[in-house]
Scaffold this active site. Sequence first.
Site, PDB file in Angstrom:
ATOM      1  N   TYR A 124       0.845  -1.187   0.000  1.00 50.66           N
ATOM      2  CA  TYR A 124       0.000   0.000   0.000  1.00 50.66           C
ATOM      3  C   TYR A 124       0.882   1.239   0.000  1.00 50.66           C
ATOM      4  O   TYR A 124       2.011   1.219   0.477  1.00 50.66           O
ATOM      5  CB  TYR A 124      -1.021   0.007   1.138  1.00 50.66           C
ATOM      6  CG  TYR A 124      -0.511  -0.062   2.557  1.00 50.66           C
ATOM      7  CD1 TYR A 124       0.184   0.985   3.142  1.00 50.66           C
ATOM      8  CD2 TYR A 124      -0.789  -1.181   3.346  1.00 50.66           C
ATOM      9  CE1 TYR A 124       0.609   0.931   4.464  1.00 50.66           C
ATOM     10  CE2 TYR A 124      -0.373  -1.249   4.673  1.00 50.66           C
ATOM     11  CZ  TYR A 124       0.322  -0.188   5.221  1.00 50.66           C
ATOM     12  OH  TYR A 124       0.743  -0.247   6.529  1.00 50.66           O
ATOM     13  N   CYS A 125       0.389   2.303  -0.608  1.00 50.87           N
ATOM     14  CA  CYS A 125       1.121   3.557  -0.781  1.00 50.87           C
ATOM     15  C   CYS A 125       2.544   3.314  -1.317  1.00 50.87           C
ATOM     16  O   CYS A 125       3.524   3.733  -0.707  1.00 50.87           O
ATOM     17  CB  CYS A 125       1.174   4.351   0.528  1.00 50.87           C
ATOM     18  SG  CYS A 125       1.612   6.102   0.303  1.00 50.87           S
ATOM     19  N   PRO A 126       2.655   2.644  -2.467  1.00 47.34           N
ATOM     20  CA  PRO A 126       3.988   2.368  -3.003  1.00 47.34           C
ATOM     21  C   PRO A 126       4.682   3.652  -3.452  1.00 47.34           C
ATOM     22  O   PRO A 126       4.034   4.600  -3.906  1.00 47.34           O
ATOM     23  CB  PRO A 126       3.696   1.448  -4.192  1.00 47.34           C
ATOM     24  CG  PRO A 126       2.306   1.804  -4.619  1.00 47.34           C
ATOM     25  CD  PRO A 126       1.582   2.149  -3.345  1.00 47.34           C
ATOM     26  N   LYS A 151       8.323  -4.919   2.604  1.00 44.13           N
ATOM     27  CA  LYS A 151       8.304  -3.501   2.952  1.00 44.13           C
ATOM     28  C   LYS A 151       7.904  -3.302   4.407  1.00 44.13           C
ATOM     29  O   LYS A 151       6.923  -3.873   4.876  1.00 44.13           O
ATOM     30  CB  LYS A 151       7.316  -2.758   2.046  1.00 44.13           C
ATOM     31  CG  LYS A 151       7.130  -1.280   2.374  1.00 44.13           C
ATOM     32  CD  LYS A 151       6.184  -0.613   1.382  1.00 44.13           C
ATOM     33  CE  LYS A 151       5.801   0.787   1.808  1.00 44.13           C
ATOM     34  NZ  LYS A 151       4.926   1.448   0.823  1.00 44.13           N
TER      35      LYS A 151
END
Length: 275
Positions: free
Chosen positions: A147-149, A160
């Site tokens: 999420y939110c890369p 991550k």
Amino acid sequence: MFAIPSALKQDQWLVMDQSVTGLSMNPMRSFAADDTLCESVGRMEATGIARTWVHHNTVVLGIQDSRLPSIDAGVDFLRMNGYRVIVRNSGGLAVVLDPTVYNLSLLFPEQASLSIDEGYEAMVSFTRGLFPELGSRIKDGEIAASYCPGRYDLSVDGKKFAGISQRRIRGGIAVQIYLALQESGAARAELIRGFYDYAADGPVKYHYPDIEPSCMASLTEITGSTITVDEVTGRILRALKANSEEIGVHTFSPEEEERFAYHLARMEKRNERLL
């Protein structure tokens, strides 16, 4: 103790520690606080401000997320799972805050020679120094299925555990990082994937992440050792103290209180309009 990146070297570092008190705060206050401090530090000389913050269960959406066709259904899903929902005042997409997600904002005066990439790279180096047990195993580069890369995702072995953002206001720079310290990174990712499943039901005008929960993990999962909020606060303080002439505590001045109220009101109005 490691040497912090030259971009972050200041004669004095002031600390605003909200890693405990933030649990009882509305997270909108954190975004207003960073904007206030960014303005303040821009008027200071050779001084940086470090603000640590941790909040109770909250999903912070980006402005693009708030424009998804079925946003109400997505927000309802998050609330039913016990999460408050707010929209940030800057770019990026949805992220999770909870009592074991640690946030650090490093704010310092803007320098003509410091590019946006250099600001990010300074935080990458600082984070590697904070966790010598991982050191060079920490890689920076987009984890597309998280999420939110972003270009400055931090990961170990493809997992991550952190993301970095940056904000520049009136001569000040704020470089911000979230660090997933404990609990399941995959479970957080599954929550955001569920949000998009509901909120993106209909025509979507931007590419939201196709999340694969297995690509996210906490530092505790990665290292096999429990890493606590208090421990990370201590590591940060020792790093700043060892690399500056003076370290002190920062509290808002009367002028900053006024600016904080202004920024908070803007956050509240934005959230009323978008949610």
